[in-house]
Design an enzyme around this catalytic site. Structure first.
Site, short mmCIF file in Angstrom:
data_model
loop_
_atom_site.label_atom_id
_atom_site.label_comp_id
_atom_site.label_asym_id
_atom_site.label_seq_id
_atom_site.Cartn_x
_atom_site.Cartn_y
_atom_site.Cartn_z
N THR A 1 -9.34 -5.78 2.96
CA THR A 1 -8.94 -4.98 1.86
C THR A 1 -9.84 -5.77 1.14
O THR A 1 -9.73 -6.30 0.83
CB THR A 1 -7.54 -4.83 1.60
OG1 THR A 1 -6.68 -4.77 2.64
CG2 THR A 1 -7.45 -3.86 0.54
N ASP B 1 -9.25 0.49 1.49
CA ASP B 1 -8.59 0.26 2.67
C ASP B 1 -8.40 0.54 4.20
O ASP B 1 -8.55 1.37 4.70
CB ASP B 1 -6.39 0.99 2.26
CG ASP B 1 -5.70 0.64 3.58
OD1 ASP B 1 -5.45 -1.00 3.86
OD2 ASP B 1 -5.20 1.32 2.91
N GLU C 1 -9.10 4.22 -2.79
CA GLU C 1 -7.88 3.79 -2.99
C GLU C 1 -8.46 3.82 -4.76
O GLU C 1 -9.56 2.34 -5.20
CB GLU C 1 -6.77 3.33 -2.73
CG GLU C 1 -6.93 3.90 -1.41
CD GLU C 1 -5.55 3.14 -1.06
OE1 GLU C 1 -4.58 3.04 -1.63
OE2 GLU C 1 -5.27 3.05 0.57
N GLU D 1 -10.48 12.49 7.29
CA GLU D 1 -9.96 14.24 6.68
C GLU D 1 -11.61 14.63 6.23
O GLU D 1 -11.24 16.05 6.38
CB GLU D 1 -9.49 14.08 5.42
CG GLU D 1 -8.35 13.62 4.72
CD GLU D 1 -7.80 13.01 3.42
OE1 GLU D 1 -8.14 13.90 2.66
OE2 GLU D 1 -7.37 11.82 3.09
N GLU E 1 -10.27 3.96 3.18
CA GLU E 1 -9.85 5.39 1.94
C GLU E 1 -9.96 4.48 0.89
O GLU E 1 -9.96 3.34 0.14
CB GLU E 1 -8.30 4.26 2.73
CG GLU E 1 -7.80 4.78 3.88
CD GLU E 1 -6.79 5.13 3.89
OE1 GLU E 1 -5.51 3.90 3.43
OE2 GLU E 1 -5.79 5.31 5.24
N GLN F 1 -4.19 2.48 14.92
CA GLN F 1 -3.08 2.91 13.75
C GLN F 1 -2.29 3.79 14.64
O GLN F 1 -1.03 3.57 14.53
CB GLN F 1 -3.94 3.43 12.71
CG GLN F 1 -2.54 3.87 11.57
CD GLN F 1 -3.59 3.92 10.78
OE1 GLN F 1 -4.54 5.02 10.16
NE2 GLN F 1 -2.39 4.89 9.54
N HIS G 1 -4.06 13.85 0.46
CA HIS G 1 -4.67 13.40 2.03
C HIS G 1 -2.98 13.58 2.63
O HIS G 1 -3.25 13.60 3.72
CB HIS G 1 -4.55 11.79 0.96
CG HIS G 1 -3.99 10.86 2.32
ND1 HIS G 1 -5.75 10.65 3.34
CD2 HIS G 1 -3.19 9.60 2.51
CE1 HIS G 1 -5.58 9.41 4.19
NE2 HIS G 1 -4.23 8.97 4.46
N ARG H 1 -8.94 3.61 12.66
CA ARG H 1 -7.79 4.80 13.08
C ARG H 1 -6.87 4.67 14.98
O ARG H 1 -5.81 5.75 14.70
CB ARG H 1 -8.29 6.09 12.43
CG ARG H 1 -9.10 6.43 11.02
CD ARG H 1 -7.99 6.47 9.88
NE ARG H 1 -7.88 7.06 8.96
CZ ARG H 1 -7.50 6.16 8.20
NH1 ARG H 1 -6.29 5.94 7.79
NH2 ARG H 1 -8.18 6.85 6.97
N LYS I 1 -4.92 -2.13 9.81
CA LYS I 1 -5.26 -2.30 7.94
C LYS I 1 -4.95 -3.49 7.11
O LYS I 1 -5.26 -3.68 6.39
CB LYS I 1 -3.98 -1.24 6.77
CG LYS I 1 -4.91 0.28 7.64
CD LYS I 1 -3.14 0.71 6.56
CE LYS I 1 -3.69 2.24 7.39
NZ LYS I 1 -4.28 3.17 5.97
N ASP J 1 0.51 -1.11 0.12
CA ASP J 1 -0.17 -0.04 -0.04
C ASP J 1 1.26 1.39 -0.04
O ASP J 1 2.07 1.62 0.91
CB ASP J 1 -0.87 -0.17 1.56
CG ASP J 1 -1.89 1.06 1.41
OD1 ASP J 1 -2.44 1.62 -0.02
OD2 ASP J 1 -2.14 0.90 2.35
MN MN Z 1 -3.95 2.70 2.71
#
Ligand code: MN
Length: 441
Positions: A271, A247, A215, A387, A213, A254, A148, A251, A267, A141
């Site tokens: 996925t 993904d 992506e 975000e 996420e 993390q 971002h 948080r 993570k 990843d």
């Molecule tokens: Mn990611």
């Protein structure tokens, strides 16, 4: 120019298919797209096998091959795609992929000689279920959106949001392949260690800051030998195509675990990827210049190529939608949370492959690279909840009156993507859907 960047007869906007549903301008799978996946009839005992999406149907590649509908290099490629994973096809490289695409385009065109026989190789998409299209040996990843990285960095380091390496190299980490699931994946909310605000010791808890996420995934074709880096000029010949990739990120887990080695359990629990791989050749019309602001560091030579400057970026519109359990029960439809384009990526797909291999790492057919969360330059182009909610400080108001800071149990996140350009067909990625289940009791 490589096969994957050349406009040819398969891209012609006026091509129509005898599969009528493919000719609806809003369909993700017109004859100009021809994305690959693996499928079987839902609920049956049939093996998974390779297929190509056309309109609302799937063309069974094994059945079409057995019916003698391919010849030459296309037949060899179709035979590789008939098994339950596309690794064999991915390993063949651009010449074989292009031969197969051309044969499919001619077979599925309005007026095609073989349409009567090919009709028997179609399965309605509504009857099909999918698997991850290839065995993923390694999943990486990356972190290639400067918007971002800046938005996230600002939450933690207001004065110095971007790390000093960001503008010099495509940042990445090695992810987890075993928990990659195809669209429709359902997974339990993760649990783990979290450091409560102001506390000095962690607690063991259900994740309370579960995020998505938005992506893209890059499917690797032929690999490189260990110790032999892929030069940037050859990088795209190692890329079969792109998919959507979510993904999912815990948080709170993390934040406590990520230093000094990066994300781990935050993570690796799931996925989700879309079922269809849109080939790089299908994406040729939507390429654009890759640029770097003059005031920013220019790429080191191994990340620099004229071909990359001229057409290294891809204008792919990407969206994330939220469907809460309440919305699902009411049949009211999902709410759009994020909307951006992959053209804003600070690093191109060719640069990601060149960088990934420059120290000697060998990529293999079926490896998957996540591009990193693709937020755009404006605040409404943020591609993750962390975000959009300023780290959970701002509630999102949904159209039905519900609110969210992070994901709740029963929430489904749906990613969508497509390309549009004047003079060309619209091609789409289908959807990438995943559902959050409650944490285990
Ligand atoms: Mn990611």
């Amino acid at each position: 120019m490589s096969e994957s960047a050349t406009i040819n007869e398969t891209h012609a906007a006026d091509l129509k298919s005898w599969v009528e549903s493919a000719n609806d301008g809003a369909c993700d799978f017109p004859i100009q797209n021809l994305p690959f996946g693996v499928f079987r009839r839902r609920g049956g005992a049939e093996p998974f096998r390779g297929g190509v999406a056309i309109g609302d149907q799937v063309l069974d590649l094994g059945a079409a091959h057995a019916a003698g509908l391919f010849s030459g290099e296309a037949a060899t490629a179709a035979a590789q795609a008939a098994s339950d994973s596309l690794n064999g096809l991915l390993a063949m490289g651009p010449r074989a992929w292009s031969a197969l695409r051309l044969a499919l385009s001619r077979m599925l065109r309005a007026g095609a000689q073989d349409s009567a026989r090919a009709t028997h190789c179609l399965v309605p998409q509504s009857d099909a279920e999918h698997a991850v299209p290839a065995r993923v040996g390694d999943y990486t990843d990356m972190y290639t959106s400067v918007h971002h990285a800046t938005n996230i960095g600002r939450l933690f380091r207001p004065d110095n949001p971007l790390m000093p390496n960001f503008k010099w190299l495509p940042v990445g980490y090695h992810g987890r392949a075993s928990s990659i699931g195809v669209s429709g994946q359902r997974f339990r909310r993760p649990r783990g260690q979290v450091l409560p605000a102001g506390a000095s010791e962690p607690v063991f808890t259900d994740c309370k800051r579960l995020d998505y996420e938005l992506e893209l995934g890059i499917w690797i074709g032929p690999g490189n030998r260990l110790g032999e880096p892929v030069p940037i000029g050859a990088a795209e010949s190692h890329i079969f195509g792109l998919c959507l990739l979510n993904d999912w990120s815990a948080r709170d887990i993390q934040a406590w675990e990520y230093q000094p080695l990066g994300p781990f359990l935050a993570k690796s629990f799931a996925t989700t990827i879309s079922a269809w791989i849109v080939t790089l050749e299908a994406l040729a019309p939507y390429r654009c210049q890759w640029t770097r602001p003059a005031d920013d560091p220019q790429p080191l030579p191994y990340l620099e190529a004229a071909s990359n400057r001229e057409r290294g970026a891809l204008d792919i519109t990407i969206e994330a939608w939220l469907e809460t359990a309440k919305m699902r029960a009411a049949g009211s439809g999902a709410a759009r949370l994020s909307h951006s384009s992959f053209r804003h990526s600070y690093w191109s797909i060719a640069q990601m492959v060149a960088h990934h291999t420059v120290a000697g790492c060998n990529l293999q057919a079926g490896d998957l690279i996540g591009t990193g969360t693709q937020s755009g330059p404006t605040s409404d182009e943020a591609a993750a909840l962390i975000e959009l909610t300023m780290g959970g400080k701002k509630q999102l108001m949904l159209p039905d009156g519900e609110t969210r800071t992070f994901l709740e149990d029963g929430d489904a996140v749906i990613l969508r993507g497509w390309c549009e350009k004047a003079g060309f067909a619209r091609v789409g990625f289908g959807e990438c859907r995943g559902l959050v289940l409650p944490a285990s009791a």
